[in-house]
Design an enzyme around this catalytic site. Structure first.
Site, PDB file in Angstrom:
ATOM      1  N   ALA A  75       0.646  -1.514  -0.030  1.00  0.00           N
ATOM      2  CA  ALA A  75       0.454  -0.456  -0.531  1.00  0.00           C
ATOM      3  C   ALA A  75       1.338   1.491  -0.134  1.00  0.00           C
ATOM      4  O   ALA A  75       1.751   0.819   0.576  1.00  0.00           O
ATOM      5  CB  ALA A  75      -0.857  -0.483   1.107  1.00  0.00           C
ATOM      6  N   GLY A 120       0.912  -5.088   1.390  1.00  0.00           N
ATOM      7  CA  GLY A 120      -0.482  -5.299   0.171  1.00  0.00           C
ATOM      8  C   GLY A 120      -0.295  -6.359  -1.342  1.00  0.00           C
ATOM      9  O   GLY A 120      -0.949  -6.545  -1.814  1.00  0.00           O
ATOM     10  N   GLU A 123      -0.190  -9.788  -0.529  1.00  0.00           N
ATOM     11  CA  GLU A 123      -1.761  -9.606  -0.533  1.00  0.00           C
ATOM     12  C   GLU A 123      -2.779  -9.754  -1.493  1.00  0.00           C
ATOM     13  O   GLU A 123      -3.598 -10.125  -2.079  1.00  0.00           O
ATOM     14  CB  GLU A 123      -2.566  -8.506   0.409  1.00  0.00           C
ATOM     15  CG  GLU A 123      -1.943  -8.941   2.464  1.00  0.00           C
ATOM     16  CD  GLU A 123      -2.574  -7.553   3.303  1.00  0.00           C
ATOM     17  OE1 GLU A 123      -1.940  -6.739   2.937  1.00  0.00           O
ATOM     18  OE2 GLU A 123      -3.475  -7.784   4.192  1.00  0.00           O
ATOM     19  N   GLU A 143       4.407  -5.513   7.467  1.00  0.00           N
ATOM     20  CA  GLU A 143       3.729  -4.806   7.896  1.00  0.00           C
ATOM     21  C   GLU A 143       3.936  -4.050   9.331  1.00  0.00           C
ATOM     22  O   GLU A 143       3.608  -3.017   9.763  1.00  0.00           O
ATOM     23  CB  GLU A 143       2.160  -4.854   7.909  1.00  0.00           C
ATOM     24  CG  GLU A 143       1.523  -4.328   6.355  1.00  0.00           C
ATOM     25  CD  GLU A 143       1.661  -5.633   5.694  1.00  0.00           C
ATOM     26  OE1 GLU A 143       2.108  -6.852   5.923  1.00  0.00           O
ATOM     27  OE2 GLU A 143       0.805  -5.593   5.018  1.00  0.00           O
TER      28      GLU A 143
END
Ligand code: DAK
Length: 269
Positions: A75, A120, A123, A143
């Site tokens: 992200a 992300g 993911e 993270e």
């Protein structure tokens, strides 16, 4: 006409849609605009599944990153860093809705991971049906090093690829692993030289395309649906879906073609 985007590239060739994250200067980090665009791209893909009105027909999707360095480096930290609790939750929901869309569209999605797949990015890769990795791929859920935790479904999905103990180790340590390790633990199906990654992804896509799109779509739905079910419920569900396909054009055509010793002409209906 294919839709165009600011942060994504979409192309369709021989029934295969290739979607590329296209922010190479930020290593394809996911900002909100990219997530919204991907949601729209997937709506387009879904509307062009076999048996629907849309042209060109799309049977398989390949998700990859533009450039030679990164699939998605996570992200967008710069956009995310000042978010409030409410904004953080809204961002997670947006990301989760897109990862879920990858699972819910009828076509199989192959992640062609061409470099960093971090946070992300990892993911998104594990929301695809399976992963092919280039030799320079690097996976990880870093993270916790940023004071946050996986928010786009990593906690829910990573264990489905690598099992709970390995998923816990990767999430708690934030360790980055290379392609060979990803292959060893079952995160990636294959590791390839970067130059062959998309060729191989397309080869597998064409292998899938030889089959009934309806049967492939039902298989995908079933695989997603029954994964966490107890065995007896899973078998009941499998029997229901197996039964439901009888009488469809593709079932009659596939079995008829076998009996008549000819090639089947599937329609996805
Ligand atoms: N966000 C924004 N920009 C990024 C970025 C990222 N994730 N990763 C890289 N970039 C940018 C860099 O800032 C740099 O920009 P400029 O300085 O050139 O303007 C450019 O990409 C090139 O990066 P580097 O210069 O750092 O390149 P290196 O080859 O030296 O290093 C690297 C590559 C991937 C090892 C490094 O960039 C890196 O560590 N990046 C961050 C990787 C990371 O930690 N990813 C996880 C992000 S966190 C949630 C929702 C979602 C999530 C969690 C919670 N909720 C709301 C609950 C998900 C979180 C994440 O994904």
């Amino acid at each position: 006409m294919l839709p165009t985007f600011e942060n994504l590239l979409l192309s369709v060739t021989d029934g295969v849609a290739t979607i590329r994250f296209n922010r190479p200067k930020a290593l394809n980090a996911l900002n909100e605009a990219t997530l919204r665009e991907l949601r729209n791209a997937l709506l387009f893909v879904e509307a062009h599944a076999a048996g629907r009105e849309g042209e060109p027909q799309i049977d398989v999707v390949i998700l990859t990153g533009e450039g030679e360095k990164s699939f998605v480096a996570g992200a967008d930290i710069l956009e995310m860093k000042d978010k409030t609790v409410e904004q953080g939750e809204a961002f997670a929901r947006l990301g989760q809705s897109v990862t879920r869309a990858l699972e819910l569209i009828p076509q199989p999605v192959i992640a062609a991971v061409n470099g960093f797949a971090l946070g992300g990015g990892c993911e998104f890769a594990i929301s695809c049906d399976f992963i092919l990795a280039s030799e320079n791929a690097v996976f990880g859920q870093p993270e916790v090093a940023l004071g946050i935790l996986p928010g786009f479904g990593g906690s829910a999905r990573l264990a489905r690829f690598v099992g709970q103990p390995r998923a816990r180790e990767l999430i708690y340590t934030g360790r980055k692993i290379k392609a060979a390790e990803a292959l060893r633990i079952g995160l990636a199906n294959e590791v390839l030289p970067l130059a062959s990654l998309l060729t191989r992804a397309n080869e597998i896509a064409q292998e899938i395309r030889k089959n009934s799109p309806l049967a492939v779509a039902r298989s995908k739905k079933l695989m997603n649906h029954i994964y966490t079910m107890p065995i007896d419920s899973a078998l009941r569900e499998e029997a229901l879906v197996f039964g439901s396909i009888f009488g469809s054009h593709d079932q009659r055509e596939g079995m008829g073609a076998f009996a008549e010793k000819r090639k089947a002409n599937f329609k996805g209906e």
